[in-house]
Write a protein that holds these residues in place. Structure first.
Motif, PDB file in Angstrom:
ATOM      1  N   GLY A   1      -7.026  17.720 -31.468  1.00  0.00           N
ATOM      2  CA  GLY A   1      -6.942  16.308 -31.859  1.00  0.00           C
ATOM      3  C   GLY A   1      -6.792  16.085 -33.355  1.00  0.00           C
ATOM      4  O   GLY A   1      -6.813  14.945 -33.813  1.00  0.00           O
ATOM      5  N   THR A   2      -6.642  17.158 -34.138  1.00  0.00           N
ATOM      6  CA  THR A   2      -6.419  16.976 -35.579  1.00  0.00           C
ATOM      7  C   THR A   2      -4.995  16.499 -35.848  1.00  0.00           C
ATOM      8  O   THR A   2      -4.698  15.997 -36.928  1.00  0.00           O
ATOM      9  CB  THR A   2      -6.675  18.284 -36.364  1.00  0.00           C
ATOM     10  OG1 THR A   2      -6.031  19.361 -35.682  1.00  0.00           O
ATOM     11  CG2 THR A   2      -8.158  18.579 -36.461  1.00  0.00           C
ATOM     12  N   MET A   3      -4.109  16.678 -34.859  1.00  0.00           N
ATOM     13  CA  MET A   3      -2.788  16.046 -34.875  1.00  0.00           C
ATOM     14  C   MET A   3      -2.658  15.218 -33.595  1.00  0.00           C
ATOM     15  O   MET A   3      -2.984  15.696 -32.516  1.00  0.00           O
ATOM     16  CB  MET A   3      -1.670  17.101 -34.946  1.00  0.00           C
ATOM     17  CG  MET A   3      -1.498  17.738 -36.305  1.00  0.00           C
ATOM     18  SD  MET A   3      -0.402  19.207 -36.281  1.00  0.00           S
ATOM     19  CE  MET A   3       1.133  18.534 -35.621  1.00  0.00           C
TER      20      MET A   3
ATOM     21  N   PRO B   1      -2.989  10.649 -47.387  1.00  0.00           N
ATOM     22  CA  PRO B   1      -3.876  11.475 -46.541  1.00  0.00           C
ATOM     23  C   PRO B   1      -3.128  12.623 -45.883  1.00  0.00           C
ATOM     24  O   PRO B   1      -2.632  12.517 -44.766  1.00  0.00           O
ATOM     25  CB  PRO B   1      -4.370  10.473 -45.489  1.00  0.00           C
ATOM     26  CG  PRO B   1      -3.263   9.462 -45.377  1.00  0.00           C
ATOM     27  CD  PRO B   1      -2.610   9.372 -46.721  1.00  0.00           C
ATOM     28  N   LYS B   2      -3.021  13.740 -46.610  1.00  0.00           N
ATOM     29  CA  LYS B   2      -2.337  14.895 -46.023  1.00  0.00           C
ATOM     30  C   LYS B   2      -3.084  15.316 -44.749  1.00  0.00           C
ATOM     31  O   LYS B   2      -4.305  15.410 -44.744  1.00  0.00           O
ATOM     32  CB  LYS B   2      -2.293  16.040 -47.036  1.00  0.00           C
ATOM     33  CG  LYS B   2      -1.338  15.752 -48.193  1.00  0.00           C
ATOM     34  CD  LYS B   2      -1.241  16.890 -49.161  1.00  0.00           C
ATOM     35  CE  LYS B   2      -2.343  16.861 -50.178  1.00  0.00           C
ATOM     36  NZ  LYS B   2      -2.205  17.896 -51.204  1.00  0.00           N
ATOM     37  N   THR B   3      -2.326  15.532 -43.681  1.00  0.00           N
ATOM     38  CA  THR B   3      -2.916  15.755 -42.363  1.00  0.00           C
ATOM     39  C   THR B   3      -2.162  16.868 -41.647  1.00  0.00           C
ATOM     40  O   THR B   3      -0.933  16.890 -41.675  1.00  0.00           O
ATOM     41  CB  THR B   3      -2.813  14.459 -41.525  1.00  0.00           C
ATOM     42  OG1 THR B   3      -3.398  13.387 -42.258  1.00  0.00           O
ATOM     43  CG2 THR B   3      -3.510  14.598 -40.203  1.00  0.00           C
ATOM     44  N   PRO B   4      -2.888  17.791 -40.987  1.00  0.00           N
ATOM     45  CA  PRO B   4      -4.323  18.076 -41.081  1.00  0.00           C
ATOM     46  C   PRO B   4      -4.724  18.481 -42.510  1.00  0.00           C
ATOM     47  O   PRO B   4      -3.861  18.812 -43.322  1.00  0.00           O
ATOM     48  CB  PRO B   4      -4.515  19.242 -40.107  1.00  0.00           C
ATOM     49  CG  PRO B   4      -3.344  19.172 -39.165  1.00  0.00           C
ATOM     50  CD  PRO B   4      -2.217  18.665 -40.009  1.00  0.00           C
TER      51      PRO B   4
ATOM     52  N   ARG C   1       4.673  14.930 -34.638  1.00  0.00           N
ATOM     53  CA  ARG C   1       5.103  14.336 -35.912  1.00  0.00           C
ATOM     54  C   ARG C   1       3.946  14.185 -36.891  1.00  0.00           C
ATOM     55  O   ARG C   1       4.148  13.909 -38.066  1.00  0.00           O
ATOM     56  CB  ARG C   1       5.719  12.951 -35.664  1.00  0.00           C
ATOM     57  CG  ARG C   1       7.063  12.995 -34.959  1.00  0.00           C
ATOM     58  CD  ARG C   1       7.573  11.581 -34.688  1.00  0.00           C
ATOM     59  NE  ARG C   1       6.663  10.842 -33.825  1.00  0.00           N
ATOM     60  CZ  ARG C   1       6.325   9.554 -33.992  1.00  0.00           C
ATOM     61  NH1 ARG C   1       6.791   8.888 -35.026  1.00  0.00           N
ATOM     62  NH2 ARG C   1       5.517   8.965 -33.155  1.00  0.00           N
ATOM     63  N   HIS C   2       2.726  14.348 -36.402  1.00  0.00           N
ATOM     64  CA  HIS C   2       1.534  14.050 -37.197  1.00  0.00           C
ATOM     65  C   HIS C   2       1.136  15.245 -38.067  1.00  0.00           C
ATOM     66  O   HIS C   2      -0.033  15.590 -38.186  1.00  0.00           O
ATOM     67  CB  HIS C   2       0.402  13.633 -36.240  1.00  0.00           C
ATOM     68  CG  HIS C   2      -0.735  12.944 -36.901  1.00  0.00           C
ATOM     69  ND1 HIS C   2      -2.011  12.978 -36.401  1.00  0.00           N
ATOM     70  CD2 HIS C   2      -0.807  12.200 -38.032  1.00  0.00           C
ATOM     71  CE1 HIS C   2      -2.818  12.283 -37.185  1.00  0.00           C
ATOM     72  NE2 HIS C   2      -2.110  11.806 -38.184  1.00  0.00           N
ATOM     73  N   LEU C   3       2.154  15.862 -38.678  1.00  0.00           N
ATOM     74  CA  LEU C   3       1.938  16.945 -39.653  1.00  0.00           C
ATOM     75  C   LEU C   3       2.446  16.406 -40.982  1.00  0.00           C
ATOM     76  O   LEU C   3       3.642  16.409 -41.260  1.00  0.00           O
ATOM     77  CB  LEU C   3       2.701  18.207 -39.231  1.00  0.00           C
ATOM     78  CG  LEU C   3       2.762  19.359 -40.255  1.00  0.00           C
ATOM     79  CD1 LEU C   3       1.380  19.739 -40.769  1.00  0.00           C
ATOM     80  CD2 LEU C   3       3.467  20.566 -39.648  1.00  0.00           C
ATOM     81  N   TRP C   4       1.523  15.872 -41.776  1.00  0.00           N
ATOM     82  CA  TRP C   4       1.887  15.195 -43.022  1.00  0.00           C
ATOM     83  C   TRP C   4       1.552  16.102 -44.202  1.00  0.00           C
ATOM     84  O   TRP C   4       0.533  15.944 -44.863  1.00  0.00           O
ATOM     85  CB  TRP C   4       1.124  13.880 -43.140  1.00  0.00           C
ATOM     86  CG  TRP C   4       1.482  12.871 -42.100  1.00  0.00           C
ATOM     87  CD1 TRP C   4       2.529  12.906 -41.226  1.00  0.00           C
ATOM     88  CD2 TRP C   4       0.777  11.653 -41.809  1.00  0.00           C
ATOM     89  NE1 TRP C   4       2.524  11.795 -40.420  1.00  0.00           N
ATOM     90  CE2 TRP C   4       1.461  11.009 -40.759  1.00  0.00           C
ATOM     91  CE3 TRP C   4      -0.362  11.047 -42.353  1.00  0.00           C
ATOM     92  CZ2 TRP C   4       1.037   9.784 -40.240  1.00  0.00           C
ATOM     93  CZ3 TRP C   4      -0.782   9.835 -41.834  1.00  0.00           C
ATOM     94  CH2 TRP C   4      -0.091   9.208 -40.790  1.00  0.00           C
ATOM     95  N   SER C   5       2.410  17.062 -44.425  1.00  0.00           N
ATOM     96  CA  SER C   5       2.223  17.944 -45.581  1.00  0.00           C
ATOM     97  C   SER C   5       3.475  17.844 -46.446  1.00  0.00           C
ATOM     98  O   SER C   5       4.448  17.184 -46.083  1.00  0.00           O
ATOM     99  CB  SER C   5       1.979  19.385 -45.132  1.00  0.00           C
ATOM    100  OG  SER C   5       3.060  19.846 -44.358  1.00  0.00           O
TER     101      SER C   5
END
Length: 376
Positions: free
Chosen positions: A197-199, A171-174, A203-207
């Motif tokens: 809130g999309t991250m 799940p690439k995020t955002p 650290r919640h950048l999963w690309s």
């Protein structure tokens, strides 16, 4: 001028028969340098930044040797190659830290899609604008590094149709990440994602690739390539890293090597193109038909890697690490791990026997390297 390199290695623990067994709580409590993931069935270790490949090789192999010795104390356990729960267990989460609220969020939002093993390659670049340019270029070429490293054709004992099931399902995020035109663009975008809130956190950048540093998004000092499956052979991993480093040195030496300057496509078209290329590389790895970022023309991933290799070979030679780049040719000749496993499957092997054979191969490679390192 060599760049500093460090690795984050996630690996599954389990039995020689390929059953994945969660032991990260025990490992993290006992061994220095290992950290837990949200699911207990894989564990992560990080190598310190190093300029020399010989040093990186030691740093990759020694913690695994230490981990193997500890697993033997717990029973007949070993390390398991591959980047997905190849033989089973993808139906539920095995929480490593039930009290952690971020892990609550991960489990509830993504389920076992994130219970994967991978390699994150970090390369030091201190100038934030050079780093942003590097991230632009590497993001558009990230599908090539996935193609070289693909190692997850199975899930729950089944052939999935992907060479990298991990990246195919991840799940690439955002969901939409632009090409960052500048450090200021990255800062503003990150702040907006956190506010929306999309991250959940920085650290919640999963690309496939992201700028990294001690205080993101403000203080940055390295490029982190996150797209690679677990490369169980350390020599192959260093070859993939050498290809990346040579490309980055080329970019540092040539400021015009920037997709925003060289491509015939708009930034939005480039994002769409690279997202499609990632999906295609996840499916067919080196045999994927991709579109080149310069002009959108079709090119086979294998041919693109060959082209890139030819372009950077002299750079690696000039800086003294071409011998570490050379094994890329072996991957192109013999196939990545997923391709080799699927070939065995076509010859009549079942997924368990393929994995058992890979477990043995991984252990034998590490023992041989460990002996060489001791002699050295």
């Amino acid at each position: 001028m060599l760049l500093s390199k460090g690795f984050e290695i996630e690996v599954y623990t389990g039995t020689p028969e390929g059953e994945v067994v969660g032991m990260s709580d025990k490992i993290v409590a006992t061994l220095d340098g290992f950290v837990r993931e949200p699911d207990s069935r894989n564990v992560e270790y990080t190598t310190p930044p190093s300029y020399r490949y010989e040093r990186s090789l030691c740093d990759l192999v020694r913690p695994r040797t230490q981990l193997r010795q500890y697993l033997k104390q717990l029973g007949n356990y070993t390390l398991i190659p591959g980047s997905t729960l190849s033989l089973g267990g993808a139906d539920r989460f095995h929480r490593s830290d039930p009290e952690n609220p971020y892990h609550d969020y991960i489990e509830q939002t993504y389920g076992t899609k994130v219970v994967t093993a991978s390699v994150h390659i970090n390369v030091g670049i201190s100038d934030p604008e050079v780093l942003m340019r590097a991230c632009r270029l590497v993001r558009l070429e990230a599908p090539l590094y996935l193609a070289l490293s693909a190692a997850s054709p199975f899930l729950d004992g089944e052939v999935t149709g992907y060479h990298s099931t991990r990246w195919g399902l991840f799940p690439k995020t955002p969901a939409h990440v632009p090409l960052f035109a500048s450090h200021a663009h990255f800062i503003n975008w990150t702040e907006a994602q956190l506010a929306a809130g999309t991250m959940q956190n920085v650290r919640h950048l999963w690309s496939s690739v992201r700028p990294n540093g001690d205080r993101r998004p403000y203080n940055l000092n390295r490029l982190e390539l996150r797209i690679c499956d677990l490369v169980s052979d350390p020599i192959a991993l260093l070859a993939i890293t050498a290809l990346l480093e040579a490309r980055l040195i080329q970019l540092i030496e040539n400021p015009d090597l920037d997709p925003l300057k060289l491509s015939e496509l708009s930034p939005e078209e480039l994002v769409t193109l690279t997202d499609q290329n990632e999906s295609l590389a996840a499916k067919a790895s080196l045999q994927a038909e991709l579109r080149h970022w310069r002009d959108g023309k079709l090119i086979l991933a294998q041919d693109w890697v060959e082209e890139l290799y030819g372009e950077v070979w002299s750079i690696a030679k000039k800086h003294g690490f071409s011998c570490f780049l050379l094994p890329v040719k072996k991957i192109l000749r013999e196939g990545n791990e997923a391709q080799r496993w699927l070939k065995l499957q076509q010859q009549g092997w079942d997924s368990q026997h393929i994995l058992m054979d890979a477990i043995q191969t991984m252990q034998t490679q590490e023992l041989a390297l460990q002996e060489e390192l001791l002699v050295a």
